[in-house]
Write a protein that holds these residues in place. Structure first.
Motif, PDB file in Angstrom:
ATOM      1  N   ASP A 218       0.826  -1.220   0.000  1.00 49.58           N
ATOM      2  CA  ASP A 218       0.000   0.000   0.000  1.00 49.58           C
ATOM      3  C   ASP A 218       0.856   1.264   0.000  1.00 49.58           C
ATOM      4  O   ASP A 218       0.861   2.039   0.956  1.00 49.58           O
ATOM      5  N   TRP A 219       1.501   1.487  -1.132  1.00 49.34           N
ATOM      6  CA  TRP A 219       2.414   2.624  -1.290  1.00 49.34           C
ATOM      7  C   TRP A 219       1.756   3.810  -2.007  1.00 49.34           C
ATOM      8  O   TRP A 219       2.440   4.634  -2.594  1.00 49.34           O
ATOM      9  N   GLU A 220       0.447   3.903  -1.937  1.00 48.51           N
ATOM     10  CA  GLU A 220      -0.257   4.921  -2.708  1.00 48.51           C
ATOM     11  C   GLU A 220       0.183   6.348  -2.388  1.00 48.51           C
ATOM     12  O   GLU A 220       0.161   7.219  -3.254  1.00 48.51           O
ATOM     13  N   ILE A 221       0.550   6.619  -1.135  1.00 48.90           N
ATOM     14  CA  ILE A 221       0.849   8.009  -0.761  1.00 48.90           C
ATOM     15  C   ILE A 221       2.307   8.179  -0.337  1.00 48.90           C
ATOM     16  O   ILE A 221       2.628   9.049   0.471  1.00 48.90           O
ATOM     17  N   TRP A 222       3.201   7.383  -0.903  1.00 53.38           N
ATOM     18  CA  TRP A 222       4.612   7.544  -0.562  1.00 53.38           C
ATOM     19  C   TRP A 222       5.092   8.934  -0.978  1.00 53.38           C
ATOM     20  O   TRP A 222       4.560   9.557  -1.900  1.00 53.38           O
ATOM     21  N   SER A 223       6.094   9.399  -0.281  1.00 53.84           N
ATOM     22  CA  SER A 223       6.634  10.723  -0.569  1.00 53.84           C
ATOM     23  C   SER A 223       8.059  10.784  -0.035  1.00 53.84           C
ATOM     24  O   SER A 223       8.630   9.770   0.374  1.00 53.84           O
ATOM     25  N   VAL A 224       8.614  11.972  -0.033  1.00 52.59           N
ATOM     26  CA  VAL A 224       9.932  12.223   0.543  1.00 52.59           C
ATOM     27  C   VAL A 224       9.774  13.353   1.548  1.00 52.59           C
ATOM     28  O   VAL A 224       9.113  14.361   1.254  1.00 52.59           O
ATOM     29  N   GLY A 225      10.351  13.186   2.740  1.00 52.00           N
ATOM     30  CA  GLY A 225      10.198  14.232   3.733  1.00 52.00           C
ATOM     31  C   GLY A 225      10.826  13.873   5.058  1.00 52.00           C
ATOM     32  O   GLY A 225      11.651  12.959   5.151  1.00 52.00           O
ATOM     33  N   ASP A 226      10.422  14.583   6.095  1.00 53.42           N
ATOM     34  CA  ASP A 226      10.957  14.415   7.436  1.00 53.42           C
ATOM     35  C   ASP A 226      10.602  13.023   7.967  1.00 53.42           C
ATOM     36  O   ASP A 226       9.435  12.636   7.966  1.00 53.42           O
ATOM     37  N   PRO A 227      11.587  12.242   8.445  1.00 50.16           N
ATOM     38  CA  PRO A 227      11.303  10.877   8.903  1.00 50.16           C
ATOM     39  C   PRO A 227      10.321  10.823  10.072  1.00 50.16           C
ATOM     40  O   PRO A 227       9.613   9.825  10.251  1.00 50.16           O
ATOM     41  N   ARG A 228      10.238  11.891  10.847  1.00 47.70           N
ATOM     42  CA  ARG A 228       9.350  11.886  12.012  1.00 47.70           C
ATOM     43  C   ARG A 228       7.879  11.893  11.610  1.00 47.70           C
ATOM     44  O   ARG A 228       7.012  11.578  12.431  1.00 47.70           O
ATOM     45  N   ILE A 229       7.588  12.249  10.352  1.00 48.61           N
ATOM     46  CA  ILE A 229       6.200  12.180   9.867  1.00 48.61           C
ATOM     47  C   ILE A 229       5.733  10.733   9.881  1.00 48.61           C
ATOM     48  O   ILE A 229       4.651  10.412  10.383  1.00 48.61           O
ATOM     49  N   ASP A 230       6.523   9.820   9.315  1.00 41.36           N
ATOM     50  CA  ASP A 230       6.193   8.388   9.338  1.00 41.36           C
ATOM     51  C   ASP A 230       6.177   7.847  10.760  1.00 41.36           C
ATOM     52  O   ASP A 230       5.279   7.101  11.150  1.00 41.36           O
ATOM     53  N   LEU A 231       7.188   8.202  11.537  1.00 39.69           N
ATOM     54  CA  LEU A 231       7.342   7.628  12.871  1.00 39.69           C
ATOM     55  C   LEU A 231       6.199   8.060  13.789  1.00 39.69           C
ATOM     56  O   LEU A 231       5.639   7.240  14.528  1.00 39.69           O
ATOM     57  N   GLY A 232       5.835   9.340  13.760  1.00 42.28           N
ATOM     58  CA  GLY A 232       4.753   9.813  14.604  1.00 42.28           C
ATOM     59  C   GLY A 232       3.436   9.124  14.305  1.00 42.28           C
ATOM     60  O   GLY A 232       2.638   8.840  15.207  1.00 42.28           O
ATOM     61  N   TRP A 233       3.194   8.826  13.030  1.00 46.31           N
ATOM     62  CA  TRP A 233       1.980   8.110  12.628  1.00 46.31           C
ATOM     63  C   TRP A 233       2.023   6.658  13.102  1.00 46.31           C
ATOM     64  O   TRP A 233       1.041   6.137  13.649  1.00 46.31           O
ATOM     65  N   PHE A 234       3.134   5.993  12.899  1.00 48.52           N
ATOM     66  CA  PHE A 234       3.291   4.593  13.308  1.00 48.52           C
ATOM     67  C   PHE A 234       3.049   4.420  14.807  1.00 48.52           C
ATOM     68  O   PHE A 234       2.364   3.486  15.241  1.00 48.52           O
ATOM     69  N   LEU A 235       3.560   5.331  15.619  1.00 49.47           N
ATOM     70  CA  LEU A 235       3.440   5.215  17.067  1.00 49.47           C
ATOM     71  C   LEU A 235       1.995   5.299  17.536  1.00 49.47           C
ATOM     72  O   LEU A 235       1.648   4.793  18.613  1.00 49.47           O
ATOM     73  N   LEU A 236       1.154   5.915  16.747  1.00 49.17           N
ATOM     74  CA  LEU A 236      -0.256   6.081  17.107  1.00 49.17           C
ATOM     75  C   LEU A 236      -0.955   4.746  17.308  1.00 49.17           C
ATOM     76  O   LEU A 236      -1.920   4.640  18.073  1.00 49.17           O
ATOM     77  N   PHE A 237      -0.466   3.701  16.662  1.00 44.29           N
ATOM     78  CA  PHE A 237      -1.132   2.399  16.688  1.00 44.29           C
ATOM     79  C   PHE A 237      -0.574   1.468  17.764  1.00 44.29           C
ATOM     80  O   PHE A 237      -0.834   0.272  17.744  1.00 44.29           O
ATOM     81  N   ALA A 238       0.170   2.042  18.707  1.00 43.20           N
ATOM     82  CA  ALA A 238       0.753   1.233  19.774  1.00 43.20           C
ATOM     83  C   ALA A 238      -0.187   1.045  20.955  1.00 43.20           C
ATOM     84  O   ALA A 238       0.083   0.215  21.824  1.00 43.20           O
ATOM     85  N   ASP A 239      -1.291   1.800  21.013  1.00 39.11           N
ATOM     86  CA  ASP A 239      -2.142   1.791  22.202  1.00 39.11           C
ATOM     87  C   ASP A 239      -3.607   1.844  21.785  1.00 39.11           C
ATOM     88  O   ASP A 239      -4.043   2.806  21.133  1.00 39.11           O
ATOM     89  N   HIS A 240      -4.384   0.841  22.165  1.00 39.04           N
ATOM     90  CA  HIS A 240      -5.802   0.802  21.801  1.00 39.04           C
ATOM     91  C   HIS A 240      -6.584   1.954  22.413  1.00 39.04           C
ATOM     92  O   HIS A 240      -7.635   2.343  21.908  1.00 39.04           O
ATOM     93  N   ARG A 241      -6.069   2.528  23.502  1.00 37.15           N
ATOM     94  CA  ARG A 241      -6.795   3.623  24.162  1.00 37.15           C
ATOM     95  C   ARG A 241      -6.812   4.891  23.328  1.00 37.15           C
ATOM     96  O   ARG A 241      -7.584   5.808  23.623  1.00 37.15           O
ATOM     97  N   ASN A 242      -6.007   4.940  22.276  1.00 39.42           N
ATOM     98  CA  ASN A 242      -6.081   6.075  21.346  1.00 39.42           C
ATOM     99  C   ASN A 242      -7.349   6.029  20.505  1.00 39.42           C
ATOM    100  O   ASN A 242      -7.677   7.022  19.841  1.00 39.42           O
ATOM    101  N   PHE A 243      -8.054   4.887  20.520  1.00 37.94           N
ATOM    102  CA  PHE A 243      -9.197   4.683  19.629  1.00 37.94           C
ATOM    103  C   PHE A 243     -10.444   4.268  20.424  1.00 37.94           C
ATOM    104  O   PHE A 243     -10.884   3.120  20.332  1.00 37.94           O
ATOM    105  N   PRO A 244     -11.027   5.173  21.210  1.00 40.13           N
ATOM    106  CA  PRO A 244     -12.228   4.816  21.979  1.00 40.13           C
ATOM    107  C   PRO A 244     -13.345   4.282  21.088  1.00 40.13           C
ATOM    108  O   PRO A 244     -13.583   4.795  19.997  1.00 40.13           O
TER     109      PRO A 244
END
Length: 324
Positions: A218-244
Motif C-alpha cells: 500500500d504505497w499509494e501516498i509515498w513521498s519524501v520528507g521528514d522521517p518523524r512524519i512516518d514515525l509519529g503516525w506509526f506510534l499512534l497504533f501502539a495503544d488501543h486507548r487512542n481509539f475509543p
C-alpha cells in the motif's frame, strides 16, 4: 466504451503480458481482491505463480491514489533493498495503466483495531520487527535511479496540508481542533534531512508471516520528507486507548518509547517527537472527520462511521495534552 468492455480489455492485456513471462503455462482469470481503497486490485495466476495486479479504474485519471505507475516506481526502487517489498514483474503504461507484482504470502493485521486471532506475543514481535523495517526504509537513498522522488515534505507543509483537511470537517465534529492547530502552528520544528516516506506505515500495511515482515504494501501516498512524519503516525497504533469505541487491548504490545528505541537502534534521540506525535493524532482526527462528514452528507453511506466521534475527540484532546 462501457466499463465492462474496458475491464475485459484490461484482463486481456494482463493475460497477454503474463503469458510472455510464462510461455506455455495457463494464465487464470483476474479475481478482485477485497479491501483495496485505491485503484483496482486483482489476483491472477500464471502457471504455479500468483500475482497481484494494480490498475487505474476505467474512466479515471491516473493521479493521486490511482497513479499505479507511481507505486510501481517506488517498489522497483526498493527491489533488492533491506526493505521487503513485492517484486514488480510487468508494467504497462497504456491507458488504463497497470502493473503486476509478486503475490506476497502473509497477513496484514492491525492488532489494536482489527478482529484477529494473532497471539499477543506474535503481535508484539511484529511491531518491533517493523519498527526496524521503518528505520531501514528511512536510510534509502532518495536519489535511487528510477524513483523519481517528488519535492520533499517538511513539517510546515505537512501541517498546512492536513490543517486544510481538518478545517473541512464541521466544527461540531472536531472539538478543540482550532486550538490544536494553533498550538501546532506556533511551534513548527526545524525539518530533518528528507528520507523516503511510506505515508501510512503500520502493521495493517505490512504482510507478515509468523513474526517476520514479508512485504510492505500500500504505497499509494509515498513521498519524501521528514522521517518523524512516518514515525509519529506509526506510534499512534501502539495503544488501543487512542481509539475509543474502536480499539481493543493487546497484552504486551510495545509502547511508544520501546518502539522509538527500536527505531533509533542506539542513535541519538530524535528532536521534537512530541510535535510529530501530536501531528499524527491531528491527521487521524482529520481523516476520520472527513469520512464521517461524507457519510452524513450521503456521499458514502457507511453507518459504521457513526462510531468515530469519541475517537476524533480523543485524538484532538490527547494531541493537545502531548503538546503540554
Amino acid at each position: 466504451m462501457s466499463t465492462a468492455t474496458r475491464g475485459t480489455q484490461l484482463a486481456a492485456r494482463v493475460r497477454e503480458h503474463l503469458a510472455r513471462h510464462h510461455p506455455g503455462a495457463p494464465v487464470g482469470e483476474l479475481t478482485v481482491l477485497p479491501g483495496g481503497h485505491s485503484g483496482l486490485t486483482y489476483s491472477v495466476t500464471a502457471g504455479d505463480a500468483r500475482y497481484v495486479i494494480k490498475a487505474v479504474p476505467p474512466g479515471q485519471r491516473p493521479v493521486g491514489r490511482n497513479d499505479v505507475l507511481r507505486q510501481a516506481r517506488v517498489l522497483g526502487a526498493l527491489a533488492g533493498s533491506t526493505v521487503p517489498v513485492p517484486g514488480v514483474v510487468a508494467v504497462d503504461e497504456t491507458e488504463p495503466a497497470w502493473f503486476a507484482m509478486d503475490f506476497a504470502p502473509g497477513e496484514a493485521v492491525e492488532p489494536v483495531l482489527d478482529e484477529h486471532e494473532v497471539p499477543a506475543a506474535t503481535a508484539r514481535a511484529r511491531m518491533l520487527e517493523i519498527a526496524a523495517v521503518l528505520r531501514r526504509l528511512h536510510t534509502t537513498d532518495v536519489d535511487t535511479p528510477g524513483l523519481g522522488a517528488p519535492a520533499p515534505l517538511d513539517a510546515a507543509g505537512e501541517l498546512e496540508r492536513w490543517s486544510r483537511t481538518l478545517h473541512a470537517v464541521p466544527a461540531e465534529l472536531r472539538p478543540g481542533g482550532e486550538e490544536l492547530l494553533a498550538r501546532l502552528a506556533d511551534d513548527v520544528p526545524q525539518s530533518l534531512p528528507p528520507v523516503l516516506l511510506h505515508g501510512d506505515f503500520r502493521l495493517g500495511n505490512v504482510l507478515c508471516a509468523d513474526e517476520r515482515a514479508v512485504a510492505v504494501v500500500d504505497w499509494e501516498i509515498w513521498s519524501v520528507g521528514d522521517p518523524r512524519i512516518d514515525l509519529g503516525w506509526f506510534l499512534l497504533f501502539a495503544d488501543h486507548r487512542n481509539f475509543p469505541r474502536l480499539g481493543h487491548p493487546v497484552p504486551g504490545l510495545p509502547g511508544e518509547t520501546e518502539l522509538m528505541d527500536t527505531y533509533r537502534d542506539g542513535r541519538p534521540d530524535l528532536p521534537a517527537m512530541d510535535w510529530f506525535r501530536a501531528l499524527g493524532r491531528m491527521k487521524m482526527a482529520a481523516i476520520m472527520g472527513h469520512n464521517l462528514r461524507r457519510h452524513r452528507e450521503g456521499k458514502h453511506h457507511d453507518p459504521d462511521q457513526e462510531r468515530l466521534p469519541p475517537t476524533i475527540a480523543a485524538m484532538i484532546r490527547t494531541a493537545r495534552d502531548i503538546l503540554g
